[in-house]
Design a protein around this motif. Sequence first.
Motif: not given
Lengths: 222, 222
Positions: B59-60, B94-99, B116-118, B128-129
């Motif tokens: 999920t996002d 699975y998201s854009q979030e990188n903090r 998993v980072c977009k 891999a995940c």
Amino acid sequence: MFTKVLVAEDYEIANQGIIKILNDKIGIHNIQEAKYCDDAYLKFRKAYNDKEAFELLITDLSFREDHKIQTRASGIDLIKDIRSVQPDIKVIVYSQENRPDKINMLFEKLDINGYVCKGQHAIKELIACVNGVYQNNTVRPPELTNNTAINTMIHLDDLDMMLLEELSQGFTKKEIRTKLKKQKISPNSESAIDKRVSKLFDDFKAKNTTHLVAIVKDLGLL
Amino acid sequence: MFTKVLVAEDYEIANQGIIKILNDKIGIHNIQEAKYCDDAYLKFRKAYNDKEAFELLITDLSFREDHKIQTRASGIDLIKDIRSVQPDIKVIVYSQENRPDKINMLFEKLDINGYVCKGQHAIKELIACVNGVYQNNTVRPPELTNNTAINTMIHLDDLDMMLLEELSQGFTKKEIRTKLKKQKISPNSESAIDKRVSKLFDDFKAKNTTHLVAIVKDLGLL
DNA sequence: GACCATATTACAGAAATCTGTAAGGACATA
DNA sequence: TATGTCCTTACAGATTTCTGTAATATGGTC
């Protein structure tokens, strides 16, 4: 329908998504993909030289920086380079960008044939866009026609953008004034800058400089 | 390998991309997709009731607002709701979030199994995940292990965040002080607030409030 | 040239920001 | 109780921001 398409998009998942749509929903099977602008250009060039040129380029605008050194930093450069070789290739841009002025610029300056916003309805839009472009139409995103939002109303010139940029970097107006004088850019008086910034306050309904920069950052203008 | 997977992601192209990877690269074919949290929950619930439960949820986090009214606004709510029914379901975000702090929160509070980072290497990471999670491992993104960046070093408490938020909305320190007093939050003196903000200047190497807000916006903390 | 609208500049004052110092309170440790 | 540290508060002064008014300059039109 198009028979040979090049997809340039650095986000792998999105890349695969586009290919899947072209495959399943439009019936295009001869597709090549590239994750870097330079890679895309090489594939384009090879196909062109082999007399098996692509008919359509679908490209993102921004490519994340990476360890690989790229001569082309953005999709804009890629489009220019490809069009200079094969002027009649159709180009669809697929990007997150949703600022009307930026998107309009693509149509006006680069003469792209279609634009699709990354988003919830990207599949439908992409299909419609590819079909429309195939019929020699120019396909602008629905957002653009509906959205006569702030961005289009407020005209920001170079000085405005410079002021916003400098302010966001924490420079005082005195420092900015000094810079302007050094670069011999006018206006450069304290009150002229004050007036400009005050106008920006009005435009963006900001209470002070901090608020202004926050708003502009949120709008993605900076 | 997993045999039944639910993909919740509102960006259609990304959605299709994930499905393509699961299909082509991992060999999972029983996949359902959802563009809205509520839709995802309904599909989950139906499968669960039919004794054909999903084994994995991908999920996002953020779902763009739309005309459809959603009871669940974000992927976080979705995960909570689904886990409350089927606690042993594996979850990959699975998201854009990188903090780093946000991502860590997901592992600590929601007990997700993978992230998993977009991005450019999403395919490799996703594969891999999924493999790692199938082997009962917790799979954190490579960025997280390498990146001991600012975000992890600087600890921002609730007051810090409130100050940043208020400042970015253009409130003066006097106004903020008044608000704090009304809400009976201490400290609320002018100099205490000054000190707090000055500390933030040091932390983020900002020259003034405007600069500070710009930096924090760029970092995505606000 | 005369006229007008618009943009720039100069100046000024009230308000807010930013940076210090100093004093008092809370809390843990010995 | 005494000590030290950390946080909060009070106060002060220099700088900067923000908002006015008014004079000057620029550019286009008749």
